[in-house]
Design a protein around this motif. Structure first.
Motif, PDB file in Angstrom:
ATOM      1  N   ILE A 160       0.878  -1.169   0.000  1.00 32.75           N
ATOM      2  CA  ILE A 160       0.000   0.000   0.000  1.00 32.75           C
ATOM      3  C   ILE A 160       0.916   1.220   0.000  1.00 32.75           C
ATOM      4  N   ALA A 161       0.735   2.127  -0.931  1.00 30.36           N
ATOM      5  CA  ALA A 161       1.632   3.284  -0.994  1.00 30.36           C
ATOM      6  C   ALA A 161       0.895   4.517  -1.466  1.00 30.36           C
ATOM      7  N   ASN A 162       1.174   5.627  -0.823  1.00 25.88           N
ATOM      8  CA  ASN A 162       0.617   6.911  -1.244  1.00 25.88           C
ATOM      9  C   ASN A 162       1.695   7.961  -1.293  1.00 25.88           C
ATOM     10  N   VAL A 163       1.784   8.633  -2.444  1.00 30.08           N
ATOM     11  CA  VAL A 163       2.678   9.778  -2.558  1.00 30.08           C
ATOM     12  C   VAL A 163       1.932  10.996  -2.021  1.00 30.08           C
ATOM     13  N   LEU A 184       5.616  15.888  -3.991  1.00 34.73           N
ATOM     14  CA  LEU A 184       6.872  15.809  -4.734  1.00 34.73           C
ATOM     15  C   LEU A 184       7.887  16.676  -4.005  1.00 34.73           C
ATOM     16  N   ALA A 199      10.293  11.975  -2.985  1.00 33.16           N
ATOM     17  CA  ALA A 199       8.851  12.075  -2.778  1.00 33.16           C
ATOM     18  C   ALA A 199       8.567  11.930  -1.294  1.00 33.16           C
ATOM     19  N   PRO A 219       2.585  19.441  -2.833  1.00 32.94           N
ATOM     20  CA  PRO A 219       1.717  18.413  -2.229  1.00 32.94           C
ATOM     21  C   PRO A 219       0.866  17.690  -3.275  1.00 32.94           C
ATOM     22  N   VAL A 220       0.667  16.411  -3.060  1.00 33.32           N
ATOM     23  CA  VAL A 220      -0.268  15.622  -3.869  1.00 33.32           C
ATOM     24  C   VAL A 220      -1.462  15.323  -2.971  1.00 33.32           C
ATOM     25  N   GLU A 221      -2.618  15.824  -3.375  1.00 28.33           N
ATOM     26  CA  GLU A 221      -3.805  15.698  -2.523  1.00 28.33           C
ATOM     27  C   GLU A 221      -4.822  14.748  -3.141  1.00 28.33           C
ATOM     28  N   LYS A 222      -5.379  13.890  -2.301  1.00 28.99           N
ATOM     29  CA  LYS A 222      -6.405  12.955  -2.765  1.00 28.99           C
ATOM     30  C   LYS A 222      -7.631  13.183  -1.928  1.00 28.99           C
TER      31      LYS A 222
END
Lengths: 211, 211
Positions: free
Chosen positions: B80-83, B86, B97, B182-185
């Motif tokens: 399970i991985a979430n970036v 960057l 990252a 930031p990478v936002e989900k």
């Protein structure tokens, strides 16, 4: 590119095999999961990637376990998947997800010293177009500390689901809300490095990515 | 839960092994990548999951290739991985990252008929808390068409990177923007099923998830 091993057995209507569809999915992401067999055990490791033509590039420290295994030319399976939305049906059974996913089979190959810099740029471009040109390029010492692996895509398949839930006919009469809850992924506002020199504006590559 | 196979060899300062940190990462997502050895090849397949105690639950059609393999009790590796961002340094080499990732080793086990409904609720709850209670529960026929696999976590490790880029001392003088993108989900606005009955409001579970 459709072969026995990568043939979609379940839900074949969700399967897409043409190169363009597959490349589009691959190019919309930069995180993949690489599976190998290591000491007879399955091992999956997440890593950043870049695609160029029919090759996937990954990189790591020269001493990294994943990289030193894969450079031996062993088989790898690479999976890229994004959930685009929760598909919320009227019955638990028909719940699903809208998603895009690609599974690739191939073998690793160490990128030569001559091609290493170019291959690293492929990965950098995949993550943030234009960033490579803004920063200090790798020194010889840094290149030596890094290995890049090329995986030529031997077999590949993609699966995509879109659209509404599909419920049993009689369930459409239930007084239950149904629909899709989108899952959105995007860049947020850039955060300056706490050690950033004064009067340095956010760089062009970042501005472009968030515009 | 720290063992030889899952011991982090690279960047050990990014490694986290306590249960709470690991469960927190596992509970913040619902998409995993499952790796197995199938006919001597590594195969990685993305699928939804739920966690309860020290078990991961996945499900699929009773005839699914992944499920029928894993129910044999073979070894699996789940990633399970979430970036999260960057990490944009002044040099190409120090780009990185910010991320959270967990790698799990274990063996699959078919969930019994008696426990199947409860296990499906674990997966449903992981994806959208409260949805299970809003919808029609699985019929006996639907339960028969579904298999649930429990993977008890035998070995696990987590890796987390946060914070600013780390550049070489002399590079801090370069006139290059550096920082984190930031990478936002997140969930977007729910979209009604095109066949939704009139006057049905978005359900509570969805409202809660987007609030």
């Amino acid at each position: 590119m459709k072969t026995t091993r990568s043939k979609i057995k379940r839900a074949p209507k969700r399967a897409q095999y043409d190169k363009e569809s597959i490349y589009k999915i691959l190019d919309s992401d930069f995180l993949c999961h690489v599976g190998i067999i290591h000491n007879d055990h399955p091992v999956v490791i997440p890593t950043l990637y870049g695609r160029k033509d029919d090759c996937i590039y990954i990189h790591g420290a020269s001493v990294s376990r994943l990289i030193t295994e894969i450079e031996k030319g062993i088989e790898v399976c690479i999976s890229i998947a994004n959930v685009k939305g929760l598909v919320l049906a009227r019955s638990a059974f028909h719940h699903s997800a809208n998603y895009e996913s690609v599974v690739i089979f191939g073998k690793g190959e160490l990128v030569s010293e001559e091609e290493k810099n170019k291959a690293l740029k492929v990965i950098s471009d995949q993550i943030l177009v234009g960033r490579w040109e803004e920063v200090r390029e790798p020194s010889d010492k840094e290149l030596k500390a890094t290995k890049v692996i090329k995986i030529q895509i031997e077999e590949v398949s993609a699966k995509v689901r879109t659209g509404d839930p599909v419920d049993d006919t009689e369930d459409y009469e239930l007084d239950i809300w149904a629909g899709v809850l989108p899952v959105e992924k995007k860049f947020g506002n850039p955060v300056n490095d706490s050690k950033l020199k004064r009067n340095i504006e956010v760089s062009h590559s970042v501005k472009k990515a968030i515009s």
